[in-house]
Design a protein around this motif. Structure first.
Motif, PDB file in Angstrom:
ATOM      1  N   VAL A 145       0.913  -1.243   0.044  1.00  0.00           N
ATOM      2  CA  VAL A 145       0.003   0.001  -0.084  1.00  0.00           C
ATOM      3  C   VAL A 145       0.972   1.123  -0.154  1.00  0.00           C
ATOM      4  O   VAL A 145       0.505   2.140  -0.825  1.00  0.00           O
ATOM      5  CB  VAL A 145      -0.861   0.023   1.294  1.00  0.00           C
ATOM      6  CG1 VAL A 145      -1.419   1.318   1.419  1.00  0.00           C
ATOM      7  CG2 VAL A 145      -2.100  -1.075   0.964  1.00  0.00           C
ATOM      8  N   HIS A 146       2.027   1.252   0.731  1.00  0.00           N
ATOM      9  CA  HIS A 146       2.903   2.354   0.728  1.00  0.00           C
ATOM     10  C   HIS A 146       3.750   2.540  -0.514  1.00  0.00           C
ATOM     11  O   HIS A 146       3.968   3.665  -0.912  1.00  0.00           O
ATOM     12  CB  HIS A 146       3.634   2.416   1.790  1.00  0.00           C
ATOM     13  CG  HIS A 146       2.975   2.850   3.235  1.00  0.00           C
ATOM     14  ND1 HIS A 146       2.681   4.168   3.570  1.00  0.00           N
ATOM     15  CD2 HIS A 146       2.630   2.006   4.334  1.00  0.00           C
ATOM     16  CE1 HIS A 146       2.127   4.106   4.661  1.00  0.00           C
ATOM     17  NE2 HIS A 146       1.987   2.737   5.129  1.00  0.00           N
TER      18      HIS A 146
ATOM     19  N   ALA B 197       2.703   1.851  -3.526  1.00  0.00           N
ATOM     20  CA  ALA B 197       1.569   2.121  -4.504  1.00  0.00           C
ATOM     21  C   ALA B 197       1.372   3.430  -4.881  1.00  0.00           C
ATOM     22  O   ALA B 197       1.075   4.090  -5.713  1.00  0.00           O
ATOM     23  CB  ALA B 197       0.373   1.286  -4.504  1.00  0.00           C
TER      24      ALA B 197
ATOM     25  N   GLU C  64      -0.405   7.508  -3.942  1.00  0.00           N
ATOM     26  CA  GLU C  64      -1.590   8.019  -3.513  1.00  0.00           C
ATOM     27  C   GLU C  64      -2.692   7.324  -4.088  1.00  0.00           C
ATOM     28  O   GLU C  64      -2.521   6.998  -5.580  1.00  0.00           O
ATOM     29  CB  GLU C  64      -1.359   9.541  -3.892  1.00  0.00           C
ATOM     30  CG  GLU C  64      -0.637  10.334  -2.964  1.00  0.00           C
ATOM     31  CD  GLU C  64      -1.208  10.373  -1.326  1.00  0.00           C
ATOM     32  OE1 GLU C  64      -2.289  10.357  -1.246  1.00  0.00           O
ATOM     33  OE2 GLU C  64      -0.185  10.241  -0.697  1.00  0.00           O
ATOM     34  N   PHE C  65      -3.794   6.975  -3.568  1.00  0.00           N
ATOM     35  CA  PHE C  65      -4.822   6.646  -4.352  1.00  0.00           C
ATOM     36  C   PHE C  65      -5.964   7.897  -4.670  1.00  0.00           C
ATOM     37  O   PHE C  65      -5.750   8.728  -4.238  1.00  0.00           O
ATOM     38  CB  PHE C  65      -5.711   5.894  -2.973  1.00  0.00           C
ATOM     39  CG  PHE C  65      -5.071   4.622  -2.762  1.00  0.00           C
ATOM     40  CD1 PHE C  65      -4.882   3.661  -3.634  1.00  0.00           C
ATOM     41  CD2 PHE C  65      -4.825   4.336  -1.623  1.00  0.00           C
ATOM     42  CE1 PHE C  65      -3.992   2.371  -3.305  1.00  0.00           C
ATOM     43  CE2 PHE C  65      -4.015   3.341  -1.062  1.00  0.00           C
ATOM     44  CZ  PHE C  65      -3.879   2.018  -2.036  1.00  0.00           C
ATOM     45  N   LYS C  66      -6.688   7.438  -5.727  1.00  0.00           N
ATOM     46  CA  LYS C  66      -7.375   8.471  -6.395  1.00  0.00           C
ATOM     47  C   LYS C  66      -8.697   8.337  -5.688  1.00  0.00           C
ATOM     48  O   LYS C  66      -9.027   6.988  -5.235  1.00  0.00           O
ATOM     49  CB  LYS C  66      -7.615   8.399  -7.899  1.00  0.00           C
ATOM     50  CG  LYS C  66      -6.355   8.877  -8.670  1.00  0.00           C
ATOM     51  CD  LYS C  66      -6.657   8.883 -10.037  1.00  0.00           C
ATOM     52  CE  LYS C  66      -5.311   9.298 -10.899  1.00  0.00           C
ATOM     53  NZ  LYS C  66      -5.735   9.342 -12.418  1.00  0.00           N
ATOM     54  N   ASP C  67      -9.505   9.258  -5.459  1.00  0.00           N
ATOM     55  CA  ASP C  67     -11.103   9.172  -5.180  1.00  0.00           C
ATOM     56  C   ASP C  67     -11.613   8.580  -5.961  1.00  0.00           C
ATOM     57  O   ASP C  67     -11.643   8.233  -7.100  1.00  0.00           O
ATOM     58  CB  ASP C  67     -11.566  10.616  -4.987  1.00  0.00           C
ATOM     59  CG  ASP C  67     -10.763  11.424  -4.305  1.00  0.00           C
ATOM     60  OD1 ASP C  67     -10.339  10.938  -3.054  1.00  0.00           O
ATOM     61  OD2 ASP C  67     -10.968  12.889  -4.112  1.00  0.00           O
ATOM     62  N   MET C  68     -12.660   7.412  -5.354  1.00  0.00           N
ATOM     63  CA  MET C  68     -13.565   6.930  -6.223  1.00  0.00           C
ATOM     64  C   MET C  68     -14.560   7.836  -6.802  1.00  0.00           C
ATOM     65  O   MET C  68     -15.263   7.337  -7.656  1.00  0.00           O
ATOM     66  CB  MET C  68     -14.239   5.879  -5.263  1.00  0.00           C
ATOM     67  CG  MET C  68     -13.359   4.387  -4.944  1.00  0.00           C
ATOM     68  SD  MET C  68     -14.006   3.462  -3.901  1.00  0.00           S
ATOM     69  CE  MET C  68     -15.281   2.736  -4.822  1.00  0.00           C
TER      70      MET C  68
END
Length: 132
Positions: A61-62, A64, A66-70
């Motif tokens: 997870v670290h 990967a 930043e995740f984008k908003d769903m």
């Protein structure tokens, strides 16, 4: 923290997962030899597997980023109405529209028609049978 730390954490987690899998396989071969088919895995092997899985997931997870908003509205706020359906990869400029909608010069059109009529490869032919 440095990306090398997270990669190391993932590597360590995968190594511990492989060790847990080897321990489980070794335990299974022991139970077959001892003819104890109903015996479950030892608690330490189960705990090792779950902990290694959690550590590996945490490291991935670290890595990967930043995740984008769903929710798509945050991405669509930046675009104008004109660019919503803009897909440049679908642009094709080499097509028959040049011939169909070219200049309306009658001499050029008549020359093209004569060239097409004289070309023997474009004339219709009788279909040949595929059987010998």
């Amino acid at each position: 923290m440095a990306p090398a730390l997270w990669k190391g954490l993932v590597g360590l987690g995968l190594f511990v997962l492989a060790h847990a899998a080897f321990s489980a396989a070794q335990h299974r071969s022991y139970t077959r030899l001892a003819e104890k088919e109903d015996e479950a895995l030892p608690v330490d092997t189960v705990f090792q597997t779950l902990l290694a899985f959690a550590v590996t997931c945490y490291g991935i997870v670290h890595i990967a980023g930043e995740f984008k908003d769903m929710d798509a509205t945050s991405e669509l706020k930046k675009k104008t109405f004109d660019t919503l359906r803009n897909h440049p990869s679908f642009y094709v400029f080499n097509h028959r529209g040049r011939v169909l909608f070219g200049p309306s010069d009658t001499t050029k059109v008549s020359n093209q028609g004569a060239a097409l009529a004289s070309d023997t490869s474009l004339k219709s032919r009788k279909p040949q049978s595929l059987r010998p």
